[in-house]
Design an enzyme around this catalytic site. Sequence first.
Site, PDB file in Angstrom:
ATOM      1  CG  HIS A 185      64.604  88.457  18.643  1.00 45.92           C
ATOM      2  ND1 HIS A 185      64.936  89.318  17.613  1.00 45.92           N
ATOM      3  CD2 HIS A 185      63.388  87.932  18.316  1.00 45.92           C
ATOM      4  CE1 HIS A 185      63.970  89.306  16.696  1.00 45.92           C
ATOM      5  NE2 HIS A 185      63.013  88.476  17.108  1.00 45.92           N
ATOM      6  CB  SER A 186      61.259  90.379  20.312  1.00 45.37           C
ATOM      7  OG  SER A 186      59.963  90.929  20.217  1.00 45.37           O
ATOM      8  CG  MET A 187      59.776  90.646  26.543  1.00 45.11           C
ATOM      9  SD  MET A 187      58.623  89.474  27.306  1.00 45.11           S
ATOM     10  CE  MET A 187      59.771  88.193  27.803  1.00 45.11           C
ATOM     11  CB  SER A 247      67.908  91.125  17.942  1.00 44.03           C
ATOM     12  OG  SER A 247      67.245  90.537  16.849  1.00 44.03           O
TER      13      SER A 247
END
Length: 258
Positions: free
Chosen positions: A95-97, A123
């Site tokens: 997720h994200s990074m 994500s």
Amino acid sequence: MANFDELTDLWVREFHPASPGAVTLSCFPHAGGSASSYFSFSQRLTPDLAVRAVQYPGRQDRRKEPCATDLLTLARQVFEVLRPVAGARPALFGHSMGAVVAFEVARLLEREAGVTPAHLFVSGRRAPSIQRQETVHLRDDAGLIEEMRHLSGTDSQVLADEEILRMALPAIRGDYRAIETYEYRPGPPLSCPITSFIGDADPRVTVEDARAWHEHTSGEFDMKIFTGGHFYLNTHREAICDQISGKLLTADSRRPGA
């Protein structure tokens, strides 16, 4: 020098036992996040899947270690740890990074280990080829905290506790530096399927940004849009887990010898 078992214990958390031969799902946290953010994923997905949550240095039980401030170096370190325990066809979720770290680990698995992941789930992150100048890591502490409030990914009790914040900020700043200074290196697309998840009100990622992940695979691509902002997954965790298990267990049942 630490052996592989010691390194695995340092970098990987397994919260629940999985069935023998279960597909491995390695989960990569967001900036400032920790392995414990995937406890509920593990709770829902095991024993059908073997959930392994990655613990970056500089937080929780690894808080005395220097934070990783270079994303490609971080991906290389995780790859070296996961490589001997990844299994025949590991899956990855970030997720994200964490989505970019998972992507770079997937590239290393294909390029250097000859292992094609079963699936890459990304994500809340734009495709790596979409580069933007971001400088949150250069802000003062107040500016960094404001960004966390804006994304609504940090417990309000944590934001209100100055002592906890003081301990967490170095890891958050280090992670932001790692992702904001990351430079995508063009190369062959992955062979594994990619599924991109996004919240429809994410202030940092547009639907077009998320759809651009299709450029990074020669396999199947899918995208699922949920209601919510950058941390939409906090309220759609069960649906996301169902998407993951549905894709992995269906694909595994079609594998010869399964």
